[in-house]
Scaffold this active site. Structure first.
Site, PDB file in Angstrom:
ATOM      1  NE  ARG A 103      -3.558   0.201   2.394  1.00 50.16           N
ATOM      2  CZ  ARG A 103      -3.667   0.351   3.884  1.00 50.16           C
ATOM      3  NH1 ARG A 103      -4.237  -0.056   4.784  1.00 50.16           N
ATOM      4  NH2 ARG A 103      -4.538   2.296   3.520  1.00 50.16           N
TER       5      ARG A 103
ATOM      6  CG  ASN B   6      -8.124   9.366   3.043  1.00 48.72           C
ATOM      7  OD1 ASN B   6      -9.287   9.273   2.955  1.00 48.72           O
ATOM      8  ND2 ASN B   6      -8.538  10.198   1.658  1.00 48.72           N
TER       9      ASN B   6
ATOM     10  CG  HIS C 120      -8.685   6.529  10.106  1.00 49.20           C
ATOM     11  ND1 HIS C 120     -10.368   5.460   9.443  1.00 49.20           N
ATOM     12  CD2 HIS C 120      -9.449   7.090  11.533  1.00 49.20           C
ATOM     13  CE1 HIS C 120     -11.193   5.976   9.907  1.00 49.20           C
ATOM     14  NE2 HIS C 120     -10.807   5.983  11.370  1.00 49.20           N
TER      15      HIS C 120
ATOM     16  CB  CYS D 279      12.568  -2.235  22.598  1.00 46.46           C
ATOM     17  SG  CYS D 279      11.110  -2.473  21.299  1.00 46.46           S
TER      18      CYS D 279
ATOM     19  N   GLY E  29     -15.847  11.741  -0.040  1.00 46.80           N
ATOM     20  CA  GLY E  29     -15.107  10.922  -0.562  1.00 46.80           C
ATOM     21  C   GLY E  29     -15.375   9.490   0.788  1.00 46.80           C
TER      22      GLY E  29
ATOM     23  N   PRO F 114     -19.941  10.498  -5.353  1.00 50.47           N
ATOM     24  CG  PRO F 114     -18.706   9.279  -7.367  1.00 50.47           C
ATOM     25  CD  PRO F 114     -18.562  10.128  -5.866  1.00 50.47           C
ATOM     26  CD  GLU F 115     -22.004   5.253  -6.210  1.00 50.42           C
ATOM     27  OE1 GLU F 115     -23.119   4.928  -5.942  1.00 50.42           O
ATOM     28  OE2 GLU F 115     -21.508   4.786  -7.207  1.00 50.42           O
TER      29      GLU F 115
ATOM     30  CB  ALA G 202     -12.301  14.213  -4.763  1.00 53.34           C
TER      31      ALA G 202
HETATM   32  P1  OAD Z   1     -14.804   3.486   1.761  1.00 51.07           P
HETATM   33  O1  OAD Z   1     -13.866   2.705   0.671  1.00 51.07           O
HETATM   34  O2  OAD Z   1     -15.786   2.964   2.438  1.00 51.07           O
HETATM   35  O3  OAD Z   1     -15.255   4.543   1.170  1.00 51.07           O
HETATM   36  C1  OAD Z   1     -15.174   5.502  -0.064  1.00 51.07           C
HETATM   37  C2  OAD Z   1     -16.133   6.480  -0.856  1.00 51.07           C
HETATM   38  O4  OAD Z   1     -15.712   6.939  -2.027  1.00 51.07           O
HETATM   39  C3  OAD Z   1     -17.543   5.737  -0.957  1.00 51.07           C
HETATM   40  O5  OAD Z   1     -18.352   6.690  -0.561  1.00 51.07           O
HETATM   41  C4  OAD Z   1     -17.754   6.067  -2.824  1.00 51.07           C
HETATM   42  O6  OAD Z   1     -19.105   6.012  -3.195  1.00 51.07           O
HETATM   43  C5  OAD Z   1     -17.371   6.693  -2.800  1.00 51.07           C
HETATM   44  N1  OAD Z   1     -15.943   7.691  -3.802  1.00 51.07           N
HETATM   45  C6  OAD Z   1     -15.662   7.144  -4.447  1.00 51.07           C
HETATM   46  N2  OAD Z   1     -14.680   7.472  -5.916  1.00 51.07           N
HETATM   47  C7  OAD Z   1     -15.022   8.998  -5.571  1.00 51.07           C
HETATM   48  C8  OAD Z   1     -14.598   9.692  -6.175  1.00 51.07           C
HETATM   49  N3  OAD Z   1     -13.515   9.644  -7.062  1.00 51.07           N
HETATM   50  N4  OAD Z   1     -15.054  10.859  -4.904  1.00 51.07           N
HETATM   51  C9  OAD Z   1     -15.412  10.923  -4.348  1.00 51.07           C
HETATM   52  N5  OAD Z   1     -15.923  10.010  -3.350  1.00 51.07           N
HETATM   53  C10 OAD Z   1     -15.777   8.522  -4.594  1.00 51.07           C
HETATM   54  O7  OAD Z   1     -13.617   4.761   2.617  1.00 51.07           O
HETATM   55  P2  OAD Z   1     -13.968   5.304   4.078  1.00 51.07           P
HETATM   56  O8  OAD Z   1     -15.209   6.136   4.069  1.00 51.07           O
HETATM   57  O9  OAD Z   1     -12.843   6.609   3.860  1.00 51.07           O
HETATM   58  O10 OAD Z   1     -10.199   2.769   8.212  1.00 51.07           O
HETATM   59  O11 OAD Z   1     -13.625   4.641   4.544  1.00 51.07           O
HETATM   60  C11 OAD Z   1     -13.293   5.057   6.512  1.00 51.07           C
HETATM   61  C12 OAD Z   1     -12.767   3.994   7.143  1.00 51.07           C
HETATM   62  O12 OAD Z   1     -12.860   2.676   6.739  1.00 51.07           O
HETATM   63  C13 OAD Z   1     -11.437   4.188   6.208  1.00 51.07           C
HETATM   64  O13 OAD Z   1     -10.097   5.160   6.552  1.00 51.07           O
HETATM   65  C14 OAD Z   1     -10.205   2.337   6.579  1.00 51.07           C
HETATM   66  C15 OAD Z   1     -11.499   1.733   6.627  1.00 51.07           C
HETATM   67  O14 OAD Z   1     -11.608   0.228   6.610  1.00 51.07           O
HETATM   68  C16 OAD Z   1      -8.615   2.638   8.448  1.00 51.07           C
HETATM   69  O15 OAD Z   1      -8.120   2.174   8.217  1.00 51.07           O
HETATM   70  C17 OAD Z   1      -8.833   2.478  10.592  1.00 51.07           C
END
Ligand code: OAD
Length: 250
Positions: free
Chosen positions: A75, A106, A123, A160, A197, A224-225, A241
């Site tokens: 990653r 992020n 996070h 350590c 996003g 977008p969703e 975005a």
């Molecule tokens: P998700 O993968 O759950 O959600 C991504 C979101 O981005 C979705 O609602 C998509 O519709 C949207 N999306 C996709 N492409 C996009 C674009 N080009 N522009 C705007 N939006 C877009 O990601 P997070 O909500 O960030 O936690 O997930 C939350 C947490 O779950 C993360 O920080 C991570 C994960 O487990 C940890 O690692 C602790």
């Protein structure tokens, strides 16, 4: 898409004219147009390809650190190869129009490389390496990147001798206290929250828009969703975005 929806444009202008602050909360969708996979929602999203319980918990690390470290090295490599997109760059421009707090879920550094200062990485940060046992920050260079999903034995702490872990928050772990305090402060003090996003499924970060709203902010979602947060947003802008943010920053 040519213009900011009128109602959202109006809210932004009212915020600027009234001397208010914006809080931007970003999630994985923010970096999608840089080629970084999201966690959910698409066939190649991370949690549809990989089991978070085997890769993103302290228990998984204790069980098989080489598997976990190899995955995080992959990653990190993806992020290193990626570039900030137009949305990241636009947020840096938006700070010139209005005082702005940037809170991100992020763990990449694309906001920073796009010119923004991140106020809270709630996070954590992939590259803020530290010792799993004693917590000491790892200052040295990264070990060499191996291929996709190879097992890699983690580096060792110079203090350590325990293993060096990525600086992210794993499931079951507390959020970094400073970052969370900053995020809550920003949510309670902003006049406008832009939620960009994120699926809004992972708490406590997903509770920030509701907190902002309870304190009088207007909440605008850019995605977008439709998401778990859409019903409670004041405005939903169905856009990516990199489409929406440059229009807002103009
Ligand atoms: P998700 O993968 O759950 O959600 C991504 C979101 O981005 C979705 O609602 C998509 O519709 C949207 N999306 C996709 N492409 C996009 C674009 N080009 N522009 C705007 N939006 C877009 O990601 P997070 O909500 O960030 O936690 O997930 C939350 C947490 O779950 C993360 O920080 C991570 C994960 O487990 C940890 O690692 C602790």
């Amino acid at each position: 898409m040519r213009a900011v929806p009128a109602a959202i444009d109006d809210v932004l202008h009212r915020t600027i004219d009234g001397g208010g602050h914006v809080c931007v909360l970003t999630g994985a969708g923010m970096s999608a147009e840089s080629g970084i996979p999201t966690f959910r929602g698409t066939h190649d999203s991370l949690w549809s390809r990989f089991d978070p319980m085997r890769l993103a918990t302290a228990g998984a690390w204790r069980e098989d650190p080489a598997l976990v470290w190899g995955w995080y090295r992959w990653r990190m490599h993806r992020v290193r190869e990626a570039q900030p997109n137009a949305g990241h760059r636009a947020l840096a421009q938006l700070t010139r129009r209005v005082p702005l707090w940037l809170v991100t879920q992020n763990v990449d550094d694309l906001h920073e490389r796009g010119g923004s200062t991140v106020d809270a990485h709630v996070h954590g940060n992939l590259f803020a390496l530290r010792c799993f046992a004693c917590g000491r920050a790892h200052e040295g260079p990264l070990d060499e990147y191996m291929d996709d999903a190879q097992r890699v034995e983690p580096m060792r702490c110079v203090a350590c001798g325990d293993r060096i872990r990525p600086g992210v928050v794993w499931f079951g772990e507390a959020l970094p206290e400073d970052a969370w305090t900053t995020a809550v402060d920003a949510a309670t003090r902003c006049s406008l929250m832009l939620v960009v996003g994120t699926s809004g499924l992972v708490y406590p970060a997903a509770g920030l828009p509701a907190l902002a709203r309870r304190h009088g902010a207007v909440v605008v979602e850019i995605n977008p969703e439709l998401t778990a947060l859409s019903a409670d947003a004041d405005h939903v802008w169905c856009a990516t975005a990199a489409q929406a943010l440059p229009l807002l920053a103009r």
